[in-house]
Design a protein around this motif. Structure first.
Motif, PDB file in Angstrom:
ATOM      1  N   UNK A   1       0.836  -1.212   0.000  1.00  0.00           N
ATOM      2  CA  UNK A   1       0.000   0.000   0.000  1.00  0.00           C
ATOM      3  C   UNK A   1       0.868   1.259   0.000  1.00  0.00           C
ATOM      4  N   UNK A   2       2.002   1.193   0.720  1.00  0.00           N
ATOM      5  CA  UNK A   2       2.903   2.343   0.738  1.00  0.00           C
ATOM      6  C   UNK A   2       3.466   2.648  -0.633  1.00  0.00           C
TER       7      UNK A   2
ATOM      8  N   UNK B   1       7.369  -4.986   2.182  1.00  0.00           N
ATOM      9  CA  UNK B   1       8.256  -5.240   1.045  1.00  0.00           C
ATOM     10  C   UNK B   1       9.680  -4.955   1.498  1.00  0.00           C
ATOM     11  N   UNK B   2      10.506  -5.988   1.546  1.00  0.00           N
ATOM     12  CA  UNK B   2      11.876  -5.831   2.037  1.00  0.00           C
ATOM     13  C   UNK B   2      12.899  -5.673   0.915  1.00  0.00           C
ATOM     14  N   UNK B   3      12.549  -6.067  -0.297  1.00  0.00           N
ATOM     15  CA  UNK B   3      13.470  -5.933  -1.433  1.00  0.00           C
ATOM     16  C   UNK B   3      12.660  -6.016  -2.715  1.00  0.00           C
ATOM     17  N   UNK B   4      13.270  -5.580  -3.849  1.00  0.00           N
ATOM     18  CA  UNK B   4      12.584  -5.627  -5.138  1.00  0.00           C
ATOM     19  C   UNK B   4      13.568  -6.072  -6.212  1.00  0.00           C
TER      20      UNK B   4
ATOM     21  N   UNK C   1      13.237   2.923  -4.290  1.00  0.00           N
ATOM     22  CA  UNK C   1      12.251   3.291  -3.265  1.00  0.00           C
ATOM     23  C   UNK C   1      12.170   2.218  -2.180  1.00  0.00           C
ATOM     24  N   UNK C   2      12.152   0.963  -2.616  1.00  0.00           N
ATOM     25  CA  UNK C   2      12.087  -0.146  -1.656  1.00  0.00           C
ATOM     26  C   UNK C   2      13.360  -0.226  -0.829  1.00  0.00           C
ATOM     27  N   UNK C   3      14.516  -0.083  -1.477  1.00  0.00           N
ATOM     28  CA  UNK C   3      15.801  -0.191  -0.775  1.00  0.00           C
ATOM     29  C   UNK C   3      15.954   0.933   0.235  1.00  0.00           C
ATOM     30  N   UNK C   4      15.596   2.154  -0.167  1.00  0.00           N
ATOM     31  CA  UNK C   4      15.695   3.272   0.768  1.00  0.00           C
ATOM     32  C   UNK C   4      14.794   3.050   1.977  1.00  0.00           C
ATOM     33  N   UNK C   5      13.623   2.492   1.716  1.00  0.00           N
ATOM     34  CA  UNK C   5      12.730   2.186   2.838  1.00  0.00           C
ATOM     35  C   UNK C   5      13.338   1.129   3.747  1.00  0.00           C
ATOM     36  N   UNK C   6      13.958   0.096   3.151  1.00  0.00           N
ATOM     37  CA  UNK C   6      14.565  -0.965   3.960  1.00  0.00           C
ATOM     38  C   UNK C   6      15.716  -0.437   4.789  1.00  0.00           C
ATOM     39  N   UNK C   7      16.541   0.422   4.185  1.00  0.00           N
ATOM     40  CA  UNK C   7      17.668   1.001   4.918  1.00  0.00           C
ATOM     41  C   UNK C   7      17.175   1.875   6.063  1.00  0.00           C
TER      42      UNK C   7
END
Length: 491
Positions: free
Chosen positions: A6-7, A29-32, A120-126
């Motif tokens: 959703x994010x 979502x931890x990675x893409x 976007x996903x990686x920055x969120x995970x970091x």
């Protein structure tokens, strides 16, 4: 927090829309990764987001259904389709399978650069990892500060709730009781008797079998498994510390109780220690014993959650567990189930600082015998009336009767190595039949007659008369009912 499906939908620059499975939008979502291979489930793991231009998607409806089913089984978080012009069309079967499993399938323009979505996903995970580290550091700092401030277990859980944003409760699942809970957990309203509004996440605690950490959503959803493990480790350390303290209290309490039973310590000297152990209200001596004298499973009784507010003095002697305990019938009865089958508990009269613990222990032993006789799990001394209504009602009354009636015989036997009491008991048990009694004793008939005359000389009671036999028999029955040696009743 890790970004969810959703994010990603909420990021305008990505231009993502749901094709199916919108109910699964809370998946983290931890990675893409981008993949156009026909078997992407071989290259992904739980939490990944699969991005494809449709190069590996089969064309047929049945094939697409099997393909999406395999992908869902790999526990990835979702699928992003940015279909190339030559890619097969998505079939209704794929969409229906995704909807059935609440599996997010997103549509994106072919012009979307997958690297933008991945960034976007990686920055969120970091950022999520950075936040987790900061939260973990706050968690340990806050816990250490609470320990230094000597706060309660509940207060420490409340401090942890403030760090993680969840409602926390430590619960013993075997007995269904709460050991500690934070303020957020305490403020939650039950949805129905015995249940709470939200399902709890149970975190097993290392080193425990029945105790678990119950975690419910607060300011945040319960998603971070690593943070849950940190919490579980902290709570397990707390419980281990408590267990070590209770082991120490059990050992020191046993030493005190043995001294009280042997009358080398006065109860008045121990009275302040009882208050320190959480027994400021009424206390009593308890005796737990199995009906068939089976050894009791008492080694870990002091760790029972029902004793978390008190630390009784406990000592195991001759197949029975004796204790100075809170005068709480419900509590003491419930503990019998932990000690083994056929166990009952007897209670003395309430203790005062001037009480003799050895005498109270005799009362408790007499009471537990009454409990077994009546088939009840608990009996109090002085309130249980057995079928032998004609016997004395207290140990002191019994002691007086035995001293007065049998005392001279016991003294004679002790001084002369005689068998007057044994001979008298056998004679009365055989209804006054001299020959049968002498046969049972393995002595000559005249030897038994001589002993009975000696009994009459010492006690003034003729064993062959109705009155004499009745009084002597009553004294022996009263002594037997106490389950104490005759010598203990005549000292």
């Amino acid at each position: 927090m890790v970004i969810t499906v959703d994010g990603l939908i909420a990021v305008p620059s990505l231009g993502l829309t749901y094709l199916a499975g919108s109910r699964g939008g809370s998946r983290p979502v931890t990675w893409a990764h981008a993949c156009d291979l026909p078997d992407p489930w071989r290259w992904f793991q739980a939490g990944d987001l699969v991005m494809t231009t449709g190069g590996g998607l089969p064309a047929g409806s049945a094939e697409q259904t099997r393909w999406i089913d395999r992908l869902i089984g790999s526990r990835v978080s979702g699928l992003v389709l940015a279909m190339a012009a030559d890619a097969p069309e998505v079939t209704p079967g794929l969409r229906a399978t995704a909807e059935e499993h609440d599996f997010p399938v997103l549509l994106a323009d072919f012009d979307l650069q997958f690297v933008t979505l991945a960034r976007t996903v990686i920055e969120s995970a970091v950022e999520s990892e950075r936040e987790r580290l900061a939260t973990t550091r706050r968690l340990y700092d806050m816990y250490w500060q609470s320990l230094r401030a000597r706060g309660t277990f509940d207060e420490r859980l409340s401090a942890l709730e403030g760090s993680v944003g969840w409602a926390l409760e430590v619960r013993d699942l075997e007995v269904g009781e709460t050991l500690a809970r934070g303020q957020a957990a305490a403020n939650r309203q039950p949805a129905r008797p015995g249940g709470l509004i939200d399902e709890a996440t149970q975190v097993p605690l290392p080193g425990t079998s029945d105790v678990t950490l119950m975690v419910r959503p607060g300011r945040r959803p319960v998603q971070d498994r690593l943070l849950l493990q940190h919490l579980g480790g902290l709570i397990a350390l707390e419980l281990e510390h408590h267990a070590a303290q209770r082991d120490h209290l059990r050992a020191s309490g046993q030493d005190l109780l043995v001294g009280l039973l042997d009358e080398t310590i006065d109860l008045a000297a121990v009275w302040p220690e009882l208050r320190h152990r959480g027994m400021a209200a009424g206390v009593t001596v308890a005796c737990w014993k199995a009906s068939d004298a089976t050894p009791l499973l008492h080694e870990h009784l002091h760790h029972d959650v029902r004793l978390r507010h008190s630390a009784p003095l406990l000592a195991y002697r001759s197949g029975a567990l004796l204790g100075i305990v809170p005068d709480d019938s419900e509590l003491l009865t419930s503990l019998t189930t932990k000690l083994g089958g056929g166990c009952a508990v007897g209670l003395s009269t309430p203790l005062a600082a001037s009480s003799r613990v050895s005498e109270a222990a005799r009362q408790a032993r007499l009471a537990v015998a009454g409990a077994h006789e009546a088939g009840t799990p608990l009996a109090r001394y002085g309130t249980h009336r057995s079928g032998s209504w004609f016997l004395p009602h207290s140990i002191e009354e019994t002691r007086q009767l035995v001293r007065r009636t049998l005392g001279p015989l016991l003294t004679y036997d002790r001084d002369h190595g005689g068998d007057l009491v044994t001979s008298l008991r056998t004679f009365l048990a055989n209804d006054g039949a001299v020959q049968r009694s002498s046969d049972r004793l393995g002595i000559h008939r005249q030897t038994l007659v001589y002993r009975l005359r000696k009994v009459e000389q010492l006690t003034g009671l003729k064993p062959t008369s109705t009155r004499g036999a009745a009084v002597l028999w009553l004294a022996l029955q009263a002594a037997d009912s106490t389950q104490l040696p005759l010598d203990d009743l005549t000292d």
